[in-house]
Design an enzyme around this catalytic site. Sequence first.
Site, short mmCIF file in Angstrom:
data_model
loop_
_atom_site.label_atom_id
_atom_site.label_comp_id
_atom_site.label_asym_id
_atom_site.label_seq_id
_atom_site.Cartn_x
_atom_site.Cartn_y
_atom_site.Cartn_z
N PRO B 67 -29.91 54.17 36.13
CA PRO B 67 -29.97 55.54 35.60
C PRO B 67 -28.82 56.36 36.17
O PRO B 67 -28.48 56.20 37.35
CB PRO B 67 -31.32 56.05 36.13
N HIS B 68 -28.24 57.22 35.35
CA HIS B 68 -27.10 58.00 35.82
C HIS B 68 -27.07 59.35 35.10
O HIS B 68 -27.49 59.44 33.95
CB HIS B 68 -25.77 57.25 35.60
N ALA B 69 -26.60 60.35 35.82
CA ALA B 69 -26.58 61.69 35.22
C ALA B 69 -25.51 62.54 35.88
O ALA B 69 -25.18 62.34 37.06
CB ALA B 69 -27.94 62.35 35.40
#
Lengths: 137, 648
Positions: B67-69
Amino acid sequence: MFKKILYVVSEKQEEKQMVKELARAHSSDVLLSAMLAIGCGHEVSHEGATRRRVLREDRERKCWQDLYRLEEEFKADGIKASVMAREGDVDDIQAVAHNTGSDLIILSSSSLAGDNYRLPDEFIPSLPCPIIITNAA
Amino acid sequence: MVKLSQFVQPELAFDVPKASSQREVFEMVAARLAANGVITDPAALAEELLRREKQGSTGVGQGMALPHAILADAKQIAVAVVRLGTALDWDAIDHEPVRLLVVIVAPSDQRADYLPVLAEVARSLNQPDVRDAAFRARDVAHAVRAIIHPPHESFFMRNRRLVVFIGVVAAIFVAAGLVLPQIRLPAEGMYAGEEFVRLGEPRWLFHQQLTITLFLAMVVGTLLFWRYRVAIAAASLGALLIAGVMDLETTVRFMSIPTILFIMSMMVIVRWLENIGVFRYVVAKAIERVRGVPWLLLLTLMAFSVLLGGFADEVSAILVTFGLALEVAKRTKTPLVPYLLSLVFATNVGSALTLVGNPIGVYIAFAGKLSFEDFLRWASPTAAVTAVVVAGICLLVYRRYFFGRRVEFDARDLERAEENVDPARLRIGIITFLVVVFLVAVHRRVELLLNLGEGTALVAEALLVVGFIVFYEQEKGRLLVERGIDWWTLLFFMFLFANAACLEYTGVTTKIGYVILTAARQLAGAGASPAGVTSVATVLVLWFSGISSGFVDNLPIVAALVPVVKDMIRTGLPHATILWWALLFGGCFGGNLTVIGSTANLVAIGAYERVSGKSIRFRDWIRFGAIITGAALLAATASLLLQLGRAP
């Protein structure tokens, strides 16, 4: 109709546009994928083992960056997208399509450069879904 | 190049023993990042990560998700590593639940640096050894270390196979130099001739040492570097010529050209029949009749594996039957592995059914001057009984998949087999196949009738059929010859046969035969009859060739043992021709022992991997393969010993 599109990414902008339009038209999820042996250039055979490893790692980094950049682009356009990269050749696309439950494969003919632009025997009959091969020229 | 150690902090790595949802995990990650001053608004990060998951799963497969943001309030790029005690469904690309999360967060103004970090994490975790190390790490700190510092192999580890190869070859050379002079043939009986007496001279001893070293180097080399088997065999042959062990004429004679011609012709015939769809049509028709009964479906496929293994070749047999098994397994919702193993076992056993089933059968037939009728008399009954034993064991082991349930199986599912077939060509194909079987079956009678040399009609008939096929196919005939013949394998066979025959030429196999006979005499006891010695030698040859064929290609083993058997027959042992059959059964049945035991195994595993993306581990195969091989060799031992008295 095509719930999941397996897109073996290439450099071509028109091709990306086509995939986006197709995904929008069918509300598809796009699996942005790279087969590390075919999508990222070819081995430099005259180099030493360490140098080859470094070059290979650099190519892999570039591959992953391209994939994630494209993922951002697709998501920004409201298209559901995931990424994946596998060590493998054009032959392995069949297993990837099968394992990911893809309904359509989009592959650029430039990915077949290593095989002299030929698909391996039995490739098409053994695919679990239709394939679109786009012209690299 | 990005260094992950700059972004992965130990305090951002933690284990989550139990979590029930993505939200719960993201909230924990956000709280940890907030506690370490990376972000100020944990709720916003959790929401952003969830939102991005909805836009497309970040599960990259193999139990991992990234997951990345990008978040406006993030202070720096940070990487958090989370191991989940309970795997969580993540809608990953391979549908595997996720056990390892690597979360990447970046501030909006560091967008340019964020992609390289994300790519580096993905690249690192895409390496199987890094992934395994991260999963197996005893705590999360070690998992982080595995991701940050991927293990790099040393020169020796990278080239370990080459190091092993060189070491083994050197050891063989030294051992051969020590052992061969110790094996002294008695100057009496068969060994009194000049050609045997000279085998103890220093020049001949050196030739023996060199020959056996190069032959075993070829065997070990093909095991370690299968892709380069032709190169290794060619280099070995070249070295023998340069060393003056053999002259060119002898080398060509040893290549066993009649055997090669016959195998080549059969390759064309079988490929043509495959292209027409004869095999698939016949098997599909049979399967349609037994729909609904799982164990009958398996038995039918196994029966055809045995028959095609015996009358076509093992590769065609497994391609046809396993190809249909894929469809059957999918439609009957049965796992593929039971079909895979059962059909491979049946194919390998079936390849001993007749002369044409396996290249080792062809080689033994030409070397021992055995006819198709000899095979029908000596090989077929034993292979058939063994096939029944193997089928029984497979059904017993996999009974939970094949008994106690009926399955929905629609014959129309297999209609494609008929749709793709041209009826006129199919008729021609079936007639040609029957003609080939008939001609091969009566080759010895034709040779007697026309006063031809042994094996002449066998080769001639196969060539005549190839001629007919190429004429019939017209332009496509050339393609059939170019692509239908596995030239690479044929070259390997030629080099291999010459290498093996050199063992005979230099007297190595005479010495091995003498050692086996001596061992057989000792094992049989002082008062044993000559037939008793033959019995012990039969068991030794059968089990040695069977077990060794499981670990190295069976053809080199058989090619090396053929001259040994020839020599043992020449010593005048009673009923010694039984040794040919011991060698055939050992070579064919031993192929079931391991994944690499036979070509059929490798072809089937390749097809299985392509379709399922999974593989079968060596130890999983050998667990069942050892039972099957043991049972098959026991059946062959009983059969051969019971018939010993009738052997010429």
